[in-house]
Design an enzyme around this catalytic site. Structure first.
Site, PDB file in Angstrom:
ATOM      1  N   THR A 175      12.658 -10.767   0.050  1.00 45.92           N
ATOM      2  CA  THR A 175      12.475  -9.929   1.234  1.00 45.92           C
ATOM      3  C   THR A 175      13.426 -10.307   2.375  1.00 45.92           C
ATOM      4  OG1 THR A 175      10.159  -9.792   0.601  1.00 45.92           O
ATOM      5  CG2 THR A 175      10.699  -9.063   2.819  1.00 45.92           C
ATOM      6  N   PHE A 217       9.562 -13.825   5.512  1.00 50.66           N
ATOM      7  CA  PHE A 217       8.248 -13.843   4.835  1.00 50.66           C
ATOM      8  C   PHE A 217       8.276 -14.701   3.569  1.00 50.66           C
ATOM      9  CE2 PHE A 217       7.823  -9.145   6.351  1.00 50.66           C
ATOM     10  CZ  PHE A 217       7.517  -9.550   7.639  1.00 50.66           C
ATOM     11  N   THR A 246       7.331 -17.528   1.171  1.00 53.55           N
ATOM     12  CA  THR A 246       6.275 -18.517   0.901  1.00 53.55           C
ATOM     13  C   THR A 246       6.923 -19.857   0.512  1.00 53.55           C
ATOM     14  OG1 THR A 246       4.878 -16.723   0.124  1.00 53.55           O
ATOM     15  CG2 THR A 246       4.212 -18.944  -0.524  1.00 53.55           C
ATOM     16  N   TYR A 288      17.020  -7.145 -13.336  1.00 53.74           N
ATOM     17  CA  TYR A 288      16.352  -7.144 -14.641  1.00 53.74           C
ATOM     18  C   TYR A 288      15.328  -8.292 -14.702  1.00 53.74           C
ATOM     19  CZ  TYR A 288      16.126  -8.500 -19.595  1.00 53.74           C
ATOM     20  OH  TYR A 288      15.697  -8.904 -20.832  1.00 53.74           O
ATOM     21  N   GLU A 313       3.665 -11.900 -11.544  1.00 57.58           N
ATOM     22  CA  GLU A 313       3.278 -12.219 -10.162  1.00 57.58           C
ATOM     23  C   GLU A 313       2.078 -11.352  -9.766  1.00 57.58           C
ATOM     24  OE1 GLU A 313       6.490 -12.000  -7.359  1.00 57.58           O
ATOM     25  OE2 GLU A 313       5.170 -12.262  -5.630  1.00 57.58           O
ATOM     26  N   GLN A 320     -20.202  -9.280   6.647  1.00 61.88           N
ATOM     27  CA  GLN A 320     -21.184  -8.649   7.538  1.00 61.88           C
ATOM     28  C   GLN A 320     -22.533  -9.387   7.525  1.00 61.88           C
ATOM     29  OE1 GLN A 320     -20.374  -6.283   9.573  1.00 61.88           O
ATOM     30  NE2 GLN A 320     -22.372  -5.621  10.350  1.00 61.88           N
ATOM     31  N   GLY A 335       3.787  -9.112  -3.098  1.00 66.70           N
ATOM     32  CA  GLY A 335       3.895  -8.902  -4.552  1.00 66.70           C
ATOM     33  C   GLY A 335       4.235  -7.452  -4.882  1.00 66.70           C
ATOM     34  N   GLY A 336       4.737  -6.737  -3.873  1.00 65.64           N
ATOM     35  CA  GLY A 336       4.936  -5.287  -3.983  1.00 65.64           C
ATOM     36  C   GLY A 336       3.689  -4.631  -3.419  1.00 65.64           C
TER      37      GLY A 336
HETATM   38  C1  LIG Z   1       2.129 -13.839   3.690  1.00 71.37           C
HETATM   39  C2  LIG Z   1       3.305 -13.203   3.003  1.00 71.37           C
HETATM   40  C3  LIG Z   1       3.976 -13.914   2.012  1.00 71.37           C
HETATM   41  C4  LIG Z   1       5.095 -13.349   1.384  1.00 71.37           C
HETATM   42  N1  LIG Z   1       5.803 -14.102   0.470  1.00 71.37           N
HETATM   43  C5  LIG Z   1       7.003 -13.627   0.037  1.00 71.37           C
HETATM   44  C6  LIG Z   1       7.862 -14.460  -0.753  1.00 71.37           C
HETATM   45  O1  LIG Z   1       7.535 -15.595  -1.086  1.00 71.37           O
HETATM   46  N2  LIG Z   1       9.063 -13.963  -1.121  1.00 71.37           N
HETATM   47  C7  LIG Z   1       9.483 -12.707  -0.775  1.00 71.37           C
HETATM   48  O2  LIG Z   1      10.584 -12.328  -1.139  1.00 71.37           O
HETATM   49  N3  LIG Z   1       8.684 -11.895  -0.038  1.00 71.37           N
HETATM   50  C8  LIG Z   1       7.472 -12.337   0.385  1.00 71.37           C
HETATM   51  N4  LIG Z   1       6.666 -11.525   1.162  1.00 71.37           N
HETATM   52  C9  LIG Z   1       7.141 -10.188   1.513  1.00 71.37           C
HETATM   53  C10 LIG Z   1       6.376  -9.066   0.836  1.00 71.37           C
HETATM   54  O3  LIG Z   1       6.600  -9.044  -0.544  1.00 71.37           O
HETATM   55  C11 LIG Z   1       6.791  -7.767   1.556  1.00 71.37           C
HETATM   56  O4  LIG Z   1       6.228  -7.824   2.855  1.00 71.37           O
HETATM   57  C12 LIG Z   1       6.334  -6.518   0.827  1.00 71.37           C
HETATM   58  O5  LIG Z   1       7.055  -6.365  -0.372  1.00 71.37           O
HETATM   59  C13 LIG Z   1       6.525  -5.256   1.682  1.00 71.37           C
HETATM   60  O6  LIG Z   1       7.816  -5.193   2.197  1.00 71.37           O
HETATM   61  P1  LIG Z   1       8.019  -4.928   3.781  1.00 71.37           P
HETATM   62  O7  LIG Z   1       7.174  -5.893   4.501  1.00 71.37           O
HETATM   63  O8  LIG Z   1       9.452  -4.925   4.052  1.00 71.37           O
HETATM   64  O9  LIG Z   1       7.415  -3.484   3.991  1.00 71.37           O
HETATM   65  P2  LIG Z   1       8.212  -2.095   3.856  1.00 71.37           P
HETATM   66  O10 LIG Z   1       8.970  -2.075   2.587  1.00 71.37           O
HETATM   67  O11 LIG Z   1       8.947  -1.869   5.132  1.00 71.37           O
HETATM   68  O12 LIG Z   1       7.017  -1.062   3.748  1.00 71.37           O
HETATM   69  C14 LIG Z   1       6.317  -0.571   4.893  1.00 71.37           C
HETATM   70  C15 LIG Z   1       5.219   0.382   4.417  1.00 71.37           C
HETATM   71  O13 LIG Z   1       5.812   1.479   3.717  1.00 71.37           O
HETATM   72  C16 LIG Z   1       5.183   1.630   2.466  1.00 71.37           C
HETATM   73  N5  LIG Z   1       6.143   2.121   1.476  1.00 71.37           N
HETATM   74  C17 LIG Z   1       7.351   1.599   1.161  1.00 71.37           C
HETATM   75  N6  LIG Z   1       7.931   2.300   0.181  1.00 71.37           N
HETATM   76  C18 LIG Z   1       7.056   3.284  -0.155  1.00 71.37           C
HETATM   77  C19 LIG Z   1       7.058   4.334  -1.116  1.00 71.37           C
HETATM   78  N7  LIG Z   1       8.095   4.502  -1.964  1.00 71.37           N
HETATM   79  N8  LIG Z   1       5.987   5.171  -1.171  1.00 71.37           N
HETATM   80  C20 LIG Z   1       4.948   4.991  -0.326  1.00 71.37           C
HETATM   81  N9  LIG Z   1       4.878   4.025   0.598  1.00 71.37           N
HETATM   82  C21 LIG Z   1       5.918   3.178   0.681  1.00 71.37           C
HETATM   83  C22 LIG Z   1       4.729   0.229   2.085  1.00 71.37           C
HETATM   84  O14 LIG Z   1       3.707   0.288   1.112  1.00 71.37           O
HETATM   85  C23 LIG Z   1       4.245  -0.264   3.433  1.00 71.37           C
HETATM   86  O15 LIG Z   1       2.926   0.204   3.639  1.00 71.37           O
HETATM   87  C24 LIG Z   1       5.519 -12.050   1.751  1.00 71.37           C
HETATM   88  C25 LIG Z   1       4.820 -11.339   2.726  1.00 71.37           C
HETATM   89  C26 LIG Z   1       3.751 -11.916   3.362  1.00 71.37           C
HETATM   90  C27 LIG Z   1       3.070 -11.127   4.449  1.00 71.37           C
END
Ligand SMILES: Cc1cc2nc3c(=O)[nH]c(=O)nc-3n(C[C@H](O)[C@H](O)[C@H](O)COP(=O)(O)OP(=O)(O)OC[C@H]3O[C@@H](n4cnc5c(N)ncnc54)[C@H](O)[C@@H]3O)c2cc1C
Length: 381
Positions: free
Chosen positions: A129, A159, A161, A237, A246, A340, A367-368
């Protein structure tokens, strides 16, 4: 865990391992969680102890330092950690990186990293990310440009971990900006390299004991042998192959957390008296907890199906995505219903149910996100 129900994967081989992990987690890790919350990271001595217990790479061959078990052994570890409320130790991430290497790494990469990941000497992060992109992995902007016998990596991640503690980061970067998914590669970057910088440990609403962080790569020079598998363009891939595992991990944690929430709530509502009787004696409590119990059992059996498929080598991405979104949403509902019944105490961090409620929220995002999981399942229809 649920009474009168035994998970089919918890067989005569896995059950004794699960028992010893439970004792270890209860005695050695759960008491550390408060300290980890204060310092926003787990301590290295606990990583080493978990490595000693064979909890980090339980399903990796012994020749690479793993414990030679199956995904059921990993499921046992995740189950016990979640059931005990141990959140700070990001073992699952080291496990994921271990499998990137086991499945797609060169022999030299396996020899170099796997034994140390298994022992807890090397803590891993996965850096996909970025500030500008999360869900759309193909849009990452971090670049790795080959210059002679090295790559130069530039970019920013967020973000992440284990971000403050990791010794090695699996960095997702573009080696060919024009090639779309085929231009993405993964680099195993030693965090001691010049130009690597950790940003701040991020202030989150839950998962307080984890060191989720920013990371910066400023002209980091990495030797060619750090390219996973030694071939450019294979990163996407690898990610697509490993993400279902994951997601299965997240589903397993959700099922165990729901079981714990139910057990804690039954215990609390039996003890807490209001209007002269235990909270459990109100019909509303019994009806709601009856619903929760049914949800928890349905979640457990769904989760066990996922684990069973994983053990059989048949975990397909659609099943993992369904499990991820369905179980994490049940988790949020169950925790909210359970909280609750604790009244005001349910809002106090001192009570596990409050922490669990806050911790659970992210499971629908990382995790997506669950929207992406629905997209993936939708494509299978
Ligand atoms: C506590 C925590 C730990 C994490 N650990 C890691 C880590 O170790 N390594 C790492 O790489 N990342 C990590 N992440 C990142 C995490 O995987 C991302 O936050 C997540 O994939 C969402 O990406 P984004 O935050 O950029 O949201 P965005 O991609 O900006 O999405 C914003 C909103 O749009 C929605 N959206 C996006 N695309 C679509 C679509 N095609 N259709 C409908 N809705 C859509 C999403 O569901 C979301 O609700 C972590 C996040 C947190 C909060």
């Amino acid at each position: 865990m649920l009474e009168n129900y035994r998970s089919p994967w918890l067989d005569d081989d896995v059950a004794p391992f699960a028992d010893s992990v439970r004792r270890f987690v209860t005695d050695n890790l759960a008491p550390r969680e408060d300290t980890w919350r204060e310092q926003h990271q787990a301590d290295r001595v606990s990583w080493l102890a978990a490595g000693e217990m064979g909890m980090i790479l339980p399903d990796v061959p012994v020749e690479y330092g793993g414990s030679g078990g199956t995904p059921a052994h990993l499921a046992a570890v995740l189950n016990e950690l979640s059931y005990a409320g141990v959140v700070g130790l990001g073992l699952g991430i080291s496990h994921i990186v271990g499998h990137y290497i086991l499945d797609d790494g060169t022999e030299a990469q396996k020899q170099r990293w796997l034994p140390k990941i298994a022992s807890g000497e090397v803590i891993c992060s996965v850096a996909m990310t970025e500030p500008g992109t999360g869900s759309d992995l193909q849009a990452v902007r971090t670049r790795a440009i080959r210059q002679g016998d090295k790559y130069i990596i530039n970019g920013a991640k967020t973000f992440i971990t284990n971000g403050q503690t990791s010794d090695m980061v699996a960095v997702v970067a573009k080696t060919d900006a024009a090639a779309g998914a085929k231009g993405i590669s993964i680099f195993l970057v030693d965090t001691a390299l010049a130009g690597f910088r950790r940003g701040k440990c991020l202030d989150k609403i839950g998962m307080k004991s984890q060191d989720t962080s920013e990371m910066y790569f400023d002209d980091v020079e990495v030797p060619l042998e750090c390219l996973l598998g030694g071939v450019e363009g294979k990163g996407f891939y690898t990610l697509m192959k490993q993400l279902p595992y994951e997601r299965a991990q997240i589903a397993i944690a959700a099922a165990a957390t729901m079981e714990r929430a139910l057990a804690l709530t039954i215990e609390y509502t039996k003890e807490r008296t209001v209007f002269g009787k235990p909270v459990l004696d109100f019909q509303n409590t019994r009806f709601t907890l009856a619903d929760v119990k049914a949800t928890v059992l349905a979640s457990r059996t769904f989760c066990d199906h996922i684990i069973g498929q994983w053990v059989a080598g048949k975990l397909d991405p659609t099943l993992a995505s369904m499990g991820k979104f369905w179980l994490t949403e049940r988790q949020s509902e169950v925790l909210d219903q359970c909280l609750q019944f604790f009244g005001g105490y349910g809002y106090m961090n001192e009570y596990p149910i409050a922490r669990m409620w806050a911790d659970a929220r992210v499971a629908r995002i990382y995790g997506g996100s669950n929207e992406i999981q629905r997209e993936l399942v939708g494509r299978s229809l």
